[in-house]
Design a protein around this motif. Structure first.
Motif, PDB file in Angstrom:
ATOM      1  N   GLU A 171      43.070  33.629  31.489  1.00 34.46           N
ATOM      2  CA  GLU A 171      44.048  32.713  32.083  1.00 34.46           C
ATOM      3  C   GLU A 171      45.348  33.395  32.483  1.00 34.46           C
ATOM      4  O   GLU A 171      46.229  32.757  33.063  1.00 34.46           O
ATOM      5  CB  GLU A 171      44.354  31.573  31.101  1.00 34.46           C
ATOM      6  CG  GLU A 171      43.184  30.649  30.831  1.00 34.46           C
ATOM      7  CD  GLU A 171      42.280  31.117  29.700  1.00 34.46           C
ATOM      8  OE1 GLU A 171      41.522  30.288  29.177  1.00 34.46           O
ATOM      9  OE2 GLU A 171      42.335  32.321  29.339  1.00 34.46           O
ATOM     10  N   ARG A 172      45.491  34.688  32.186  1.00 34.93           N
ATOM     11  CA  ARG A 172      46.741  35.398  32.480  1.00 34.93           C
ATOM     12  C   ARG A 172      46.593  36.455  33.563  1.00 34.93           C
ATOM     13  O   ARG A 172      47.575  36.876  34.160  1.00 34.93           O
ATOM     14  CB  ARG A 172      47.256  36.088  31.206  1.00 34.93           C
ATOM     15  CG  ARG A 172      47.484  35.178  30.019  1.00 34.93           C
ATOM     16  CD  ARG A 172      47.569  35.986  28.728  1.00 34.93           C
ATOM     17  NE  ARG A 172      46.280  36.612  28.409  1.00 34.93           N
ATOM     18  CZ  ARG A 172      46.106  37.517  27.453  1.00 34.93           C
ATOM     19  NH1 ARG A 172      47.140  37.921  26.746  1.00 34.93           N
ATOM     20  NH2 ARG A 172      44.907  38.021  27.214  1.00 34.93           N
ATOM     21  N   TYR A 173      45.387  36.928  33.803  1.00 35.40           N
ATOM     22  CA  TYR A 173      45.213  38.048  34.734  1.00 35.40           C
ATOM     23  C   TYR A 173      43.783  38.084  35.253  1.00 35.40           C
ATOM     24  O   TYR A 173      42.903  37.379  34.757  1.00 35.40           O
ATOM     25  CB  TYR A 173      45.536  39.375  34.034  1.00 35.40           C
ATOM     26  CG  TYR A 173      44.427  39.891  33.131  1.00 35.40           C
ATOM     27  CD1 TYR A 173      43.545  40.877  33.577  1.00 35.40           C
ATOM     28  CD2 TYR A 173      44.244  39.391  31.843  1.00 35.40           C
ATOM     29  CE1 TYR A 173      42.529  41.351  32.763  1.00 35.40           C
ATOM     30  CE2 TYR A 173      43.234  39.859  31.023  1.00 35.40           C
ATOM     31  CZ  TYR A 173      42.379  40.842  31.488  1.00 35.40           C
ATOM     32  OH  TYR A 173      41.363  41.300  30.687  1.00 35.40           O
ATOM     33  N   TYR A 177      41.910  34.731  38.538  1.00 35.53           N
ATOM     34  CA  TYR A 177      43.280  34.205  38.473  1.00 35.53           C
ATOM     35  C   TYR A 177      44.017  34.448  39.793  1.00 35.53           C
ATOM     36  O   TYR A 177      44.651  33.540  40.351  1.00 35.53           O
ATOM     37  CB  TYR A 177      44.019  34.868  37.315  1.00 35.53           C
ATOM     38  CG  TYR A 177      45.467  34.466  37.178  1.00 35.53           C
ATOM     39  CD1 TYR A 177      45.829  33.286  36.536  1.00 35.53           C
ATOM     40  CD2 TYR A 177      46.479  35.275  37.692  1.00 35.53           C
ATOM     41  CE1 TYR A 177      47.162  32.915  36.410  1.00 35.53           C
ATOM     42  CE2 TYR A 177      47.810  34.913  37.568  1.00 35.53           C
ATOM     43  CZ  TYR A 177      48.147  33.736  36.926  1.00 35.53           C
ATOM     44  OH  TYR A 177      49.461  33.376  36.815  1.00 35.53           O
ATOM     45  N   LYS A 178      43.918  35.670  40.320  1.00 33.22           N
ATOM     46  CA  LYS A 178      44.618  36.001  41.569  1.00 33.22           C
ATOM     47  C   LYS A 178      44.081  35.196  42.747  1.00 33.22           C
ATOM     48  O   LYS A 178      44.849  34.700  43.580  1.00 33.22           O
ATOM     49  CB  LYS A 178      44.488  37.501  41.848  1.00 33.22           C
ATOM     50  CG  LYS A 178      45.279  38.377  40.893  1.00 33.22           C
ATOM     51  CD  LYS A 178      45.051  39.850  41.182  1.00 33.22           C
ATOM     52  CE  LYS A 178      45.811  40.729  40.193  1.00 33.22           C
ATOM     53  NZ  LYS A 178      45.541  42.171  40.420  1.00 33.22           N
ATOM     54  N   LYS A 181      45.288  31.576  42.614  1.00 30.18           N
ATOM     55  CA  LYS A 181      46.676  31.441  43.061  1.00 30.18           C
ATOM     56  C   LYS A 181      46.754  31.460  44.594  1.00 30.18           C
ATOM     57  O   LYS A 181      47.495  30.675  45.198  1.00 30.18           O
ATOM     58  CB  LYS A 181      47.519  32.580  42.483  1.00 30.18           C
ATOM     59  CG  LYS A 181      47.579  32.613  40.969  1.00 30.18           C
ATOM     60  CD  LYS A 181      48.516  31.592  40.395  1.00 30.18           C
ATOM     61  CE  LYS A 181      49.949  32.038  40.499  1.00 30.18           C
ATOM     62  NZ  LYS A 181      50.863  31.076  39.812  1.00 30.18           N
ATOM     63  N   LEU A 184      45.308  28.046  45.987  1.00 34.59           N
ATOM     64  CA  LEU A 184      46.233  26.917  45.809  1.00 34.59           C
ATOM     65  C   LEU A 184      47.425  27.012  46.761  1.00 34.59           C
ATOM     66  O   LEU A 184      47.950  25.994  47.213  1.00 34.59           O
ATOM     67  CB  LEU A 184      46.732  26.863  44.367  1.00 34.59           C
ATOM     68  CG  LEU A 184      45.908  26.061  43.366  1.00 34.59           C
ATOM     69  CD1 LEU A 184      46.616  26.007  42.026  1.00 34.59           C
ATOM     70  CD2 LEU A 184      45.629  24.644  43.863  1.00 34.59           C
ATOM     71  N   ALA A 185      47.837  28.234  47.057  1.00 32.78           N
ATOM     72  CA  ALA A 185      48.979  28.429  47.956  1.00 32.78           C
ATOM     73  C   ALA A 185      48.584  28.300  49.421  1.00 32.78           C
ATOM     74  O   ALA A 185      49.448  28.339  50.306  1.00 32.78           O
ATOM     75  CB  ALA A 185      49.604  29.798  47.703  1.00 32.78           C
ATOM     76  N   VAL A 291      45.460  27.596  35.916  1.00 27.34           N
ATOM     77  CA  VAL A 291      46.293  27.785  37.110  1.00 27.34           C
ATOM     78  C   VAL A 291      46.845  26.447  37.595  1.00 27.34           C
ATOM     79  O   VAL A 291      48.012  26.347  37.991  1.00 27.34           O
ATOM     80  CB  VAL A 291      45.490  28.497  38.218  1.00 27.34           C
ATOM     81  CG1 VAL A 291      46.266  28.509  39.528  1.00 27.34           C
ATOM     82  CG2 VAL A 291      45.157  29.922  37.796  1.00 27.34           C
ATOM     83  N   GLU A 294      49.620  25.549  35.285  1.00 29.25           N
ATOM     84  CA  GLU A 294      50.771  26.419  35.563  1.00 29.25           C
ATOM     85  C   GLU A 294      51.538  25.931  36.786  1.00 29.25           C
ATOM     86  O   GLU A 294      52.775  25.860  36.781  1.00 29.25           O
ATOM     87  CB  GLU A 294      50.262  27.844  35.778  1.00 29.25           C
ATOM     88  CG  GLU A 294      51.326  28.893  36.017  1.00 29.25           C
ATOM     89  CD  GLU A 294      50.709  30.260  36.268  1.00 29.25           C
ATOM     90  OE1 GLU A 294      51.117  30.921  37.249  1.00 29.25           O
ATOM     91  OE2 GLU A 294      49.812  30.664  35.501  1.00 29.25           O
ATOM     92  N   ASN A 295      50.806  25.572  37.846  1.00 27.44           N
ATOM     93  CA  ASN A 295      51.447  25.074  39.068  1.00 27.44           C
ATOM     94  C   ASN A 295      52.155  23.745  38.831  1.00 27.44           C
ATOM     95  O   ASN A 295      53.236  23.492  39.360  1.00 27.44           O
ATOM     96  CB  ASN A 295      50.400  24.913  40.177  1.00 27.44           C
ATOM     97  CG  ASN A 295      50.219  26.194  40.967  1.00 27.44           C
ATOM     98  OD1 ASN A 295      50.378  27.281  40.417  1.00 27.44           O
ATOM     99  ND2 ASN A 295      49.887  26.079  42.237  1.00 27.44           N
ATOM    100  N   LYS A 298      55.441  24.296  37.071  1.00 31.05           N
ATOM    101  CA  LYS A 298      56.457  24.856  37.963  1.00 31.05           C
ATOM    102  C   LYS A 298      57.054  23.795  38.877  1.00 31.05           C
ATOM    103  O   LYS A 298      58.223  23.863  39.253  1.00 31.05           O
ATOM    104  CB  LYS A 298      55.849  25.986  38.802  1.00 31.05           C
ATOM    105  CG  LYS A 298      55.629  27.274  38.032  1.00 31.05           C
ATOM    106  CD  LYS A 298      55.064  28.360  38.931  1.00 31.05           C
ATOM    107  CE  LYS A 298      54.860  29.658  38.155  1.00 31.05           C
ATOM    108  NZ  LYS A 298      54.282  30.724  39.011  1.00 31.05           N
TER     109      LYS A 298
END
Length: 300
Positions: A171-173, A177-178, A181, A184-185, A291, A294-295, A298
């Motif tokens: 969940e961190r790397y 994970y990449k 991200k 989602l973006a 993720v 996390e989003n 934020k």
């Protein structure tokens, strides 16, 4: 499971080194070596019962470490910035490895964390029989480190397992994970035609590394450590998007197959260690949830 042994871990403050120490210290005496620039992590290790040894592997003599141990695990590597600082890369990934092998020549076994990058980009999934063809400073310095291990293992009769890691994830790397991200973006996702990849859960990397202590050999055992089956990168992206609830994907496809992402098969791992406990689908959904959370945090 390894029990009642004295084990020294170099690179104990890294992601994998930290969790190796956390697991091994429950049933063994563990010494942890690192620079410990992260003071909080240093304190956590001490609270676990790890005997920490502040040490810079690039500038201090290993003879300063007066530890009588059964096994050594080396998780030290210089990756990010290797192309810009080749001297540091060779000092850490090759010369230090030679010094480690000479200093700890009498132990029962050494597990050395290497990388699948030593194979280069061969165009098809590799096995341990695939000739190495490292590309770039990082891969080449790691390959040279492996050659030092082979030399000193033979010279001093030191049993070793060389583990070629491919793409750890949690969940961190990691790749999942990449990619999550990026998806989602709504960003563009580059995919080469037919490119494949392996993904293994972080906890399986930890378990397989520990299990490899019992398979150190002369000459060294070389073993790919990853998921048994590669997956096409495009398929992986689609799976991640589904887990995230994203319907529209922005692919940038490159049809040059020779740009294929490095992938592997794991015949030796399958035979000696078995299959990873965490499958790809479970890994994707777990990381996607992290993720999304996390989003959400934020945006609040």
């Amino acid at each position: 499971m390894i029990k009642n042994k004295k084990i020294i871990i170099f690179g104990v403050s890294g992601r994998l080194g930290f969790d190796l120490a956390r697991k091994l210290v429950k049933h063994n005496k563990v010494f942890g070596v690192a620079r410990f620039r992260d003071k909080q992590k240093h304190e956590q290790l001490k609270q676990m019962g790890v005997q920490t040894i502040p040490f810079d592997v690039t500038s201090e003599a290993l003879q300063k470490i007066q530890v009588d141990c059964d096994y050594v695990i080396n998780e030290v590597a210089f990756m990010h910035g290797a192309e810009e600082d080749p001297q540091q890369a060779y000092q850490t990934n090759a010369y230090f490895v030679a010094r480690l092998m000479e200093t700890f020549s009498s132990v029962k076994g050494i597990v050395h964390a290497s990388t699948g990058n030593v194979y280069g980009l061969p165009g098809n999934p590799v096995t341990e029989e695939t000739p190495e063809a490292p590309v770039g400073v990082y891969a080449l310095s790691r390959f040279v480190g492996e050659q030092f291990i082979k030399y000193y293992s033979s010279k001093n009769r030191t049993p070793v397992s060389i583990l070629r890691y491919f793409y750890g994830n949690d969940e961190r790397y990691g790749v999942i994970y990449k990619l999550a991200k990026l998806i989602l973006a709504g960003k563009e996702i580059p995919v080469h035609f037919g490119s494949m990849i392996n993904c293994i859960a972080h906890e399986d990397l930890v378990d397989f590394t520990i299990a490899s202590l019992q398979h150190c050999q002369i000459p060294p055992l070389i073993m790919n450590i990853t998921s048994p089956e590669p997956v096409e990168v495009k398929e992986l992206v689609i799976r991640i998007a589904k887990a995230l609830g994203v319907e529209h994907l922005n692919f940038k496809e490159n049809h040059q197959r020779n740009q294929m992402t490095l992938a592997a098969y794991t015949p030796i791992q399958n035979k000696l260690l078995g299959r990873p406990k965490v499958g790809l689908e479970a890994m994707v959904h777990r990381i996607a949830r992290a993720v999304l959370k996390e989003n959400q945090q934020k945006s609040n």
